[in-house]
Design a protein around this motif. Structure first.
Motif, PDB file in Angstrom:
ATOM      1  N   ALA A   1     -14.493  92.910  40.625  1.00 10.91           N
ATOM      2  CA  ALA A   1     -13.092  93.203  40.906  1.00 10.91           C
ATOM      3  C   ALA A   1     -12.295  92.253  41.176  1.00 10.91           C
ATOM      4  O   ALA A   1     -11.111  92.363  41.100  1.00 10.91           O
ATOM      5  CB  ALA A   1     -13.042  94.316  41.792  1.00 10.91           C
ATOM      6  N   THR A   2     -12.881  91.179  41.692  1.00 11.49           N
ATOM      7  CA  THR A   2     -11.941  89.998  41.944  1.00 11.49           C
ATOM      8  C   THR A   2     -11.307  89.042  40.725  1.00 11.49           C
ATOM      9  O   THR A   2     -10.729  88.198  41.126  1.00 11.49           O
ATOM     10  CB  THR A   2     -12.623  89.072  42.940  1.00 11.49           C
ATOM     11  OG1 THR A   2     -13.786  88.750  42.372  1.00 11.49           O
ATOM     12  CG2 THR A   2     -12.907  89.762  44.208  1.00 11.49           C
ATOM     13  N   CYS A   3     -11.478  89.672  39.631  1.00 15.80           N
ATOM     14  CA  CYS A   3     -10.796  88.885  38.737  1.00 15.80           C
ATOM     15  C   CYS A   3     -10.121  90.007  37.556  1.00 15.80           C
ATOM     16  O   CYS A   3      -9.754  89.746  36.428  1.00 15.80           O
ATOM     17  CB  CYS A   3     -11.796  88.175  37.845  1.00 15.80           C
ATOM     18  SG  CYS A   3     -13.132  89.038  37.049  1.00 15.80           S
ATOM     19  N   LYS A   4      -9.694  90.914  38.177  1.00 16.65           N
ATOM     20  CA  LYS A   4      -8.837  91.883  37.550  1.00 16.65           C
ATOM     21  C   LYS A   4      -7.328  92.111  37.896  1.00 16.65           C
ATOM     22  O   LYS A   4      -7.000  91.537  38.932  1.00 16.65           O
ATOM     23  CB  LYS A   4      -9.713  93.388  37.866  1.00 16.65           C
ATOM     24  CG  LYS A   4     -11.010  93.547  37.668  1.00 16.65           C
ATOM     25  CD  LYS A   4     -11.447  93.496  36.012  1.00 16.65           C
ATOM     26  CE  LYS A   4     -12.691  93.564  35.826  1.00 16.65           C
ATOM     27  NZ  LYS A   4     -13.206  93.243  34.359  1.00 16.65           N
ATOM     28  N   ASP A   5      -6.692  93.029  37.176  1.00 21.08           N
ATOM     29  CA  ASP A   5      -5.180  92.905  37.393  1.00 21.08           C
ATOM     30  C   ASP A   5      -5.269  93.564  38.877  1.00 21.08           C
ATOM     31  O   ASP A   5      -4.168  93.215  39.723  1.00 21.08           O
ATOM     32  CB  ASP A   5      -4.520  93.728  36.294  1.00 21.08           C
ATOM     33  CG  ASP A   5      -4.672  92.898  35.265  1.00 21.08           C
ATOM     34  OD1 ASP A   5      -3.810  91.905  34.786  1.00 21.08           O
ATOM     35  OD2 ASP A   5      -5.321  93.213  34.183  1.00 21.08           O
ATOM     36  N   VAL A   6      -5.936  94.450  38.969  1.00 23.43           N
ATOM     37  CA  VAL A   6      -5.920  95.312  40.409  1.00 23.43           C
ATOM     38  C   VAL A   6      -7.728  95.248  40.443  1.00 23.43           C
ATOM     39  O   VAL A   6      -8.373  95.818  39.697  1.00 23.43           O
ATOM     40  CB  VAL A   6      -5.638  96.627  40.462  1.00 23.43           C
ATOM     41  CG1 VAL A   6      -5.513  97.276  41.770  1.00 23.43           C
ATOM     42  CG2 VAL A   6      -3.976  96.545  40.113  1.00 23.43           C
ATOM     43  N   GLY A   7      -7.902  94.876  41.784  1.00 22.44           N
ATOM     44  CA  GLY A   7      -9.569  94.947  42.140  1.00 22.44           C
ATOM     45  C   GLY A   7      -9.565  95.661  43.709  1.00 22.44           C
ATOM     46  O   GLY A   7      -8.806  95.183  44.539  1.00 22.44           O
TER      47      GLY A   7
END
Length: 811
Positions: free
Chosen positions: A685-691
């Motif tokens: 999740a920490t490399c998504k547009d929203v995580g």
């Protein structure tokens, strides 16, 4: 040595500058407590007009943010009024308790004057003084009506800002021409003409009689000649008065303002005052330049240094939303005075110089104010103009030297010429800063504060950079959308909202597009901006989309397509898998691949087979995965509490809810989400547009990650306690991104431009968050649908080859 207790009442521009000087010079001298009735710290009040017109956001004009106060260990009591001052006990009593002081500064500013007309207390009758007033005006919708009483600078800024938003504005002014204190009649006429061209109605020599209302809300302004001016909002911008009530109750000497001496001391030796609330030698103050001079004097005085406030003659260089104005000195008619006037009707330029003896005593300029500082310097110096009388009106470029040099005016200024009137910065200070390494506008601002307030001297500062650095200085240029227009993406977005423009034809016509129908660069951007801002009024134009979006599938290098059905939250079942396998067999799909987003990609599908494979997949309950779109792609999840012993929340369930809420929405660029059930972060999740990372206490929502050509970790947006809040925050963020980002900017690039703080503030505001969610749902009422089903049912023929040219050639 123990610190002295310093209490400051008012977080305005003057008291803020005092705190800057004090904490820079002697950071450990005072234990500072700052009261402010507004629920915020110091911001550049001069720049509220650009906020109103939409050119800037509030965050752009914040002078001191929370970190600034924290770094200087200043105790902030914002949103708290001071009730009284006990001078004997040396105590300030606030709404939430008292605090003692050794030294006290009044920076209470001024109060807007409200004409006591009948009806002035109706809802919808406001002044124009602070951010709340600005937001009230920004709340008007295009087509609503507003009356502004007052044709001075503030009233005209309010009128122009609202007109830019599509509001029908009428300005009522009691005098014969606008801004009569700063402009003569000729310049006032040009200003009126320019404002009328912007759609503003101007009523001069108009006397207000009564404000009428309906159900407690303003309905109209009545003039004494019987004219009725209907309005949804009425703004009184008729002047300000020093705010002295608290000082008067405390027993300080007060006239029109709080009486101060040359060191800004009041009638109480331990109480000082600064800014618009003071009266010095019979004068009160409204322009920022003397306020900053006062601040410097007061700071030095508090530190035991010698300083003395001296009133100076001032020039006025103003910009009323697109109209450049300048005045200085005394430009009234008088015996022994003569005028030199230059008019250029084609360019809307007017210049008037007032000569007395052989000296320049006044100047008024409209349209071209570039030489204003040069004339002002001559007025202050009492320069003998006899030798240059014939060419004086043309400015310094025509007083010898190379007249073709456009920078000669600024080059001719002496080193003590004032460049930034707001902050009292002279040319020599700026040149010294440039020589010390300040190589661009931002660096000069940081080291000298020049151009950091109203910004009207920005051009002069840039010219100084150019003169001093020569070819080493590059003027920053805003990039237009493409060769079809000179407007930037930001300009176009703002104008589509404010004019308002609801069709491509309206954009081409009203924004002066150079081509008939745009090009492959601008059409997709304009198409997105229109559908994002006007989802009910504008119909998506498929011809303004890239081929992948027109075909609802990703074209491959061999001309075939890939088909990716949506799998909500990465969950599938045997029926769906059988349908995918059957489709792969039926349409001879050569490659079936599991993607990084927990989907199955069917690669190598022929174009003419697309409607068929979509139809087959639809029958199994599968819809488009939008793997081709500038929109929501995937929501990657881990198994969460359903199966994982480390899971803290139902990450899969939240992922499915998010995907069902967001699917089908169009965004400036692709959007990917991830929901991890615990900090082990199996869904990345920490490399998504929203995580979203689930934790025992709730959900950590972060934004702006990337894992493509750029790799970037997300930044925390906020922590929330419930699943519903996580949904709301995510939807609000996506809508904010849709409303504000440049087309083809991923979320992380957009955040870098506007600042995470700005995004956090908007999302944290309950009213704004609710508005964003409603706006998103409104758009989704149109776009939350499966394009595969629609195209397979109604547009299948579009996907068939036009002809078999191989056979025709054989025949």
């Amino acid at each position: 040595m123990s610190k002295q207790k310093l209490v400051v009442i008012g977080a305005g521009m003057a008291s803020g500058r005092v705190l800057e000087h004090l904490t820079d010079a002697a950071p450990d001298a005072f234990d500072i407590t700052l009261f402010n009735a507004e629920p915020r710290g110091n911001y550049n009040r001069i720049m509220l007009s650009p906020v109103l017109s939409g050119d800037q956001a509030y965050t752009d004009i914040v002078t001191h943010d929370e970190a600034w106060y924290a770094d200087r260990d200043i105790t902030c009591r914002f949103g708290e009024r001071v009730l009284e001052i006990d001078r004997d006990a040396k105590v300030v009593v606030g709404e939430n308790g008292h605090v003692s002081y050794d030294k006290l500064i009044f920076g209470t500013g001024s109060d807007p004057f409200m004409i006591p007309l009948p009806g002035h207390d109706l809802d919808g009758v406001i002044a124009y003084r602070d951010l709340e007033d600005t937001e009230r005006m920004m709340g008007l919708q295009a087509g609503q009506k507003c009356v502004v009483i007052g044709g001075g600078l503030l009233g005209l800024e309010a009128a122009a800002g609202m007109a830019a938003r599509g509001v029908e504005v009428t300005v009522v002014h009691i005098m014969g021409h606008l801004m009569e204190r700063q402009l003569d009649e000729a310049a006032g006429y040009l200003l009126r003409k320019s404002l009328e061209d912007k759609g503003i109605t101007i009523c001069l020599q108009a006397n207000s009689k009564e404000i009428t209302g309906e159900n407690g809300h303003v309905k109209a302004l009545m003039l004494d000649d019987g004219t009725e001016l209907p309005c949804d909002l009425l703004v009184m911008a008729v002047g300000i008065r020093p705010s002295v009530a608290l000082a008067k109750e405390a027993g300080l000497a007060v006239g029109r303002g709080i009486h101060v001496d040359d060191q800004m001391g009041t009638s109480d030796a331990d109480i000082c005052a600064v800014g618009e609330c003071v009266e010095h030698d019979g004068a009160i103050f409204g322009l920022v330049a003397p306020l900053y001079d006062q601040a410097k004097v007061l700071a030095r005085s508090l530190l035991g240094q010698e300083a003395r406030f001296v009133q100076k003659s001032l020039s006025t260089k103003l910009k009323v939303t697109g109209c450049d104005l300048f005045s200085a000195g005394d430009f009234a008619d008088g015996e022994g005075r003569e005028d030199i006037v230059l008019r250029d009707p084609a360019r809307g330029i007017y210049k008037r110089l007032v000569i007395e003896g052989n000296k320049l005593v006044g100047a008024v300029m409209y349209g071209d104010t570039a030489d204003g500082n040069w004339f002002f310097q001559m007025i202050k110096d009492g320069t003998d103009i006899d030798e240059m009388r014939e060419t004086l009106i043309f400015g310094p470029a025509y007083q010898g030297g190379d007249t073709s040099d456009p920078l000669s005016a600024v080059a001719a200024l002496p080193l003590d010429a004032e460049i930034c009137g707001c902050n009292g910065v002279c040319k020599g200070t700026i040149v010294e800063a440039i020589a010390g390494g300040a190589g661009d506008l931002g660096a000069v601002r940081a080291s000298t504060k020049a151009s950091a307030s109203c910004g009207t001297c920005t051009g002069l500062v840039e010219q100084l950079l150019q003169v001093t650095l020569g070819d080493d200085f590059q003027l920053p240029t805003a990039q237009p959308v493409c060769g079809c227009t000179d407007h930037t993406h930001e300009d176009v977005r703002r104008l589509i909202k404010t004019m308002p423009l609801k069709s491509q034809e309206a954009v081409w016509q009203e924004l002066g597009w150079k081509t008939r129908n745009g090009c492959h660069v601008c059409r997709p951007a304009i198409n997105f901006y229109l559908l994002a801002d006007w989802p009910l009024d504008y119909q998506d134009d498929p011809q303004s989309r890239f081929i992948n979006e027109r075909k609802h599938a990703n074209i491959q290098k061999d001309g075939t397509f890939s088909v990716v059905p949506r799998m909500w939250g990465g969950i599938t079942n045997p029926s769906e898998l059988r349908a995918i396998a059957d489709a792969a067999d039926k349409y001879n799909v050569p490659t079936v691949k599991v993607t990084g987003g927990q989907r199955i990609d069917l690669l190598g599908v022929k174009g003419e087979d697309l409607p068929g494979i979509w139809s087959d997949l639809n029958r199994a309950g599968l819809v488009s995965g939008h793997a081709y779109s500038k929109g929501l792609r995937t929501v990657k999840t881990c198994v969460g509490t359903d199966h994982c012993r480390f899971g803290t929340q139902d990450s899969t369930g939240l992922g499915i809810k998010l995907e069902k809420a967001l699917w089908g929405s169009w965004t400036p660029h692709k959007v990917k989400l991830g929901v991890s059930g615990c900090p082990r972060n199996c869904a990345e999740a920490t490399c998504k547009d929203v995580g979203i990372v689930c934790v025992d206490s709730g959900y950590q929502v972060s934004v702006g990650g990337a894992a493509g050509m750029d790799v970037k970790e997300t930044e925390k947006l906020c922590d929330v306690a419930s699943e519903q809040e996580a949904l709301d925050v995510t939807i609000a963020f996506v809508q904010l991104y849709r409303e504000n980002a440049k087309y083809l900017d991923r979320a992380y690039k957009w955040i870098a431009k506007v600042g995470l703080d700005w995004v956090q503030d908007r999302i944290a505001d309950p009213a704004e968050r609710a508005r964003l969610i409603v706006a998103f749902e409104l758009s989704q009422s149109i776009y939350r649908k499966d394009p595969w089903a629609e195209h397979a049912t109604h547009q299948a023929e579009r996907y068939q080859p036009l002809a078999d040219l191989t056979l025709e050639a054989a025949e």
